[in-house]
Design a protein around this motif. Structure first.
Motif, PDB file in Angstrom:
ATOM      1  N   MET A 257       0.834  -1.208   0.000  1.00 38.74           N
ATOM      2  CA  MET A 257       0.000   0.000   0.000  1.00 38.74           C
ATOM      3  C   MET A 257       0.865   1.253   0.000  1.00 38.74           C
ATOM      4  O   MET A 257       0.610   2.199  -0.765  1.00 38.74           O
ATOM      5  N   LEU A 258       1.895   1.267   0.831  1.00 36.96           N
ATOM      6  CA  LEU A 258       2.826   2.402   0.854  1.00 36.96           C
ATOM      7  C   LEU A 258       3.401   2.651  -0.546  1.00 36.96           C
ATOM      8  O   LEU A 258       3.455   3.795  -1.016  1.00 36.96           O
ATOM      9  N   ALA A 259       3.807   1.584  -1.202  1.00 39.40           N
ATOM     10  CA  ALA A 259       4.412   1.726  -2.538  1.00 39.40           C
ATOM     11  C   ALA A 259       3.438   2.390  -3.509  1.00 39.40           C
ATOM     12  O   ALA A 259       3.833   3.179  -4.368  1.00 39.40           O
TER      13      ALA A 259
ATOM     14  N   HIS B 195      -7.734   2.423   2.199  1.00 44.28           N
ATOM     15  CA  HIS B 195      -8.095   1.031   2.495  1.00 44.28           C
ATOM     16  C   HIS B 195      -8.472   0.409   1.160  1.00 44.28           C
ATOM     17  O   HIS B 195      -9.058   1.090   0.308  1.00 44.28           O
ATOM     18  N   ILE B 196      -8.175  -0.865   0.979  1.00 47.47           N
ATOM     19  CA  ILE B 196      -8.565  -1.506  -0.286  1.00 47.47           C
ATOM     20  C   ILE B 196     -10.091  -1.584  -0.368  1.00 47.47           C
ATOM     21  O   ILE B 196     -10.792  -1.646   0.653  1.00 47.47           O
ATOM     22  N   ASP B 197     -10.591  -1.566  -1.620  1.00 50.92           N
ATOM     23  CA  ASP B 197     -12.041  -1.558  -1.832  1.00 50.92           C
ATOM     24  C   ASP B 197     -12.738  -2.712  -1.123  1.00 50.92           C
ATOM     25  O   ASP B 197     -13.848  -2.551  -0.600  1.00 50.92           O
ATOM     26  N   ALA B 198     -12.085  -3.873  -1.095  1.00 55.76           N
ATOM     27  CA  ALA B 198     -12.729  -5.044  -0.474  1.00 55.76           C
ATOM     28  C   ALA B 198     -13.035  -4.791   0.998  1.00 55.76           C
ATOM     29  O   ALA B 198     -13.970  -5.371   1.547  1.00 55.76           O
TER      30      ALA B 198
ATOM     31  N   LEU C   8      -4.233   1.433  -8.182  1.00 57.13           N
ATOM     32  CA  LEU C   8      -4.042  -0.012  -8.049  1.00 57.13           C
ATOM     33  C   LEU C   8      -2.825  -0.278  -7.181  1.00 57.13           C
ATOM     34  O   LEU C   8      -1.713   0.159  -7.501  1.00 57.13           O
ATOM     35  N   SER C   9      -3.054  -0.920  -6.060  1.00 57.31           N
ATOM     36  CA  SER C   9      -1.927  -1.278  -5.187  1.00 57.31           C
ATOM     37  C   SER C   9      -1.745  -2.785  -5.245  1.00 57.31           C
ATOM     38  O   SER C   9      -2.670  -3.515  -5.632  1.00 57.31           O
ATOM     39  N   GLY C  10      -0.584  -3.256  -4.818  1.00 54.14           N
ATOM     40  CA  GLY C  10      -0.343  -4.691  -4.752  1.00 54.14           C
ATOM     41  C   GLY C  10      -1.271  -5.385  -3.772  1.00 54.14           C
ATOM     42  O   GLY C  10      -1.460  -6.603  -3.826  1.00 54.14           O
ATOM     43  N   ALA C  11      -1.872  -4.596  -2.870  1.00 49.34           N
ATOM     44  CA  ALA C  11      -2.810  -5.171  -1.899  1.00 49.34           C
ATOM     45  C   ALA C  11      -4.236  -5.198  -2.435  1.00 49.34           C
ATOM     46  O   ALA C  11      -5.102  -5.857  -1.857  1.00 49.34           O
TER      47      ALA C  11
END
Ligand code: NCD
Ligand code: ZN
Length: 346
Positions: A22-24, A251-254, A325-328
């Protein structure tokens, strides 16, 4: 001819950058427009010691695009076990700019926060002595107190007694959401308040009318329209006690679109255009720089940033990315619900 507004490069005095994937994804979003940011310490586990803050700062710097001129200003998460000497050393080294008080249970990752303020009095007294600001998440967590009243009750039952006990303690009331918060921030010395972008735009109807909007849910939750208007007046007044802290909190959408959705609005990507819209609407474009680039730096005793940011007005509405788009997983960018005609000049 298009309208141009050039400001000192802004500072975000309340920002969540998270960690790892998320930081990235989100660090470049803040670094694009901002000179500096006060970085919130509510990681899992939280950033409690000077050693942890130094390591987190290194991870943030490593996540920035090459050549980015963005300075993370670190904070420590106050716990009942915090050592006054560790805080004093982290402040003296220049690494740590503030300490964050999360009442235990008030918000995301706050379970390690403070239950009994009496237990942290030695830390707060040390901070007053060395001039290190306390940033407060100003909500009580008492179950009997209605969520819409938690900020006003915090001011009366926690903040005001604390300030009477330690008047020299410098306090930033973080992300104020009420007219009571606006009034209290102006009521004495050694006091200031951050205001978010989204609380200048949303009232509680925006969250709840016509279907629940999880991406508008944050803490403290947006209040009635009269409170939003009080925040608008404060932010656009130019008064040095109010400054920008986006509280951009990805926060991720999920986890936002969930039966028990996380609190937080992600505004890092489009905050400056949204603020230009808000300040223009209130006839206060000439005071935007005070809110975003002067008042916060002055409170924290930082030099004003020498770089500049230019905003330009556009004929057609600006299209911001819908998601980062994050890796998470994907993170939804805050949608104000109206057309915006300002963009940051690349
Ligand atoms: C923040 C988060 O997600 O870390 N959430 C929010 O709604 N603002 C925590 C906080 O600042 O309260
Ligand atoms: Zn926050």
């Amino acid at each position: 001819m298009s309208q141009i507004l050039t400001l000192r490069r802004p500072d975000d005095m309340h920002l969540h950058l998270r960690d790892g994937a998320m930081l990235a994804a989100v660090a470049p979003e803040s670094a694009r427009d901002f000179a500096r940011a006060i970085i919130m310490p509510n990681l899992v586990p939280p950033v409690v010691t000077g050693v942890q803050a130094a390591a987190y700062r290194d991870r943030i710097l490593a996540a920035l695009p090459d050549g980015a001129a963005f300075e993370p200003l670190m904070t420590l998460y106050l716990t009942e076990g915090t050592d006054p000497a560790d805080i004093a050393a982290a402040a003296a080294s220049g690494l740590v700019k503030a300490v964050k008080l999360y009442p235990a249970g008030a918000t995301t990752n706050s379970h390690g926060g403070v239950r009994d303020l009496a237990k942290v009095m030695p830390v707060l007294e040390k901070m007053a002595e060395i001039g290190l600001p306390l940033c407060t998440h100003g909500e009580v967590t008492t179950p009997e107190v209605d969520i819409f009243d938690r900020e006003a009750v915090f001011i009366d039952t926690v903040l005001d007694p604390l300030r009477r006990r330690i008047p020299e303690l410098r306090v930033v009331m973080e992300h104020i959401t009420t007219k009571e918060g606006v009034a209290y921030a102006a009521s004495g010395d050694n006091l200031a308040a951050t205001i978010t972008t989204h609380h200048l735009i949303l009232n509680r109807n925006h969250i709840l009318v016509g279907g629940i909007k999880p991406h508008y849910y944050c803490l403290p939750v947006a209040k009635r329209e009269k409170h939003r208007l009080a925040l608008r007046n404060a932010a656009t007044s130019g008064d040095a006690r109010y400054f920008l802290g986006t509280d951009s909190a990805p926060h991720i959408d999920a986890l936002k679109e969930h039966a028990c959705g996380c609190a937080g609005c992600f505004t890092a990507t489009n905050t400056m255009p949204l603020l230009a819209h808000v300040f223009e609407e209130d006839g206060a474009l000439d005071r935007l720089e005070a809110f975003t680039s002067l008042n916060g730096a002055t409170f924290y005793g930082l030099p004003l940033s020498e770089a500049r940011l230019t905003l330009e007005k556009t004929d057609t509405p600006v299209i911001f990315p819908e998601k980062i788009l994050s890796g998470a997983g994907p993170v939804t960018v805050f949608d104000p619900g109206f057309a915006v005609h300002w963009r940051v000049r690349a």
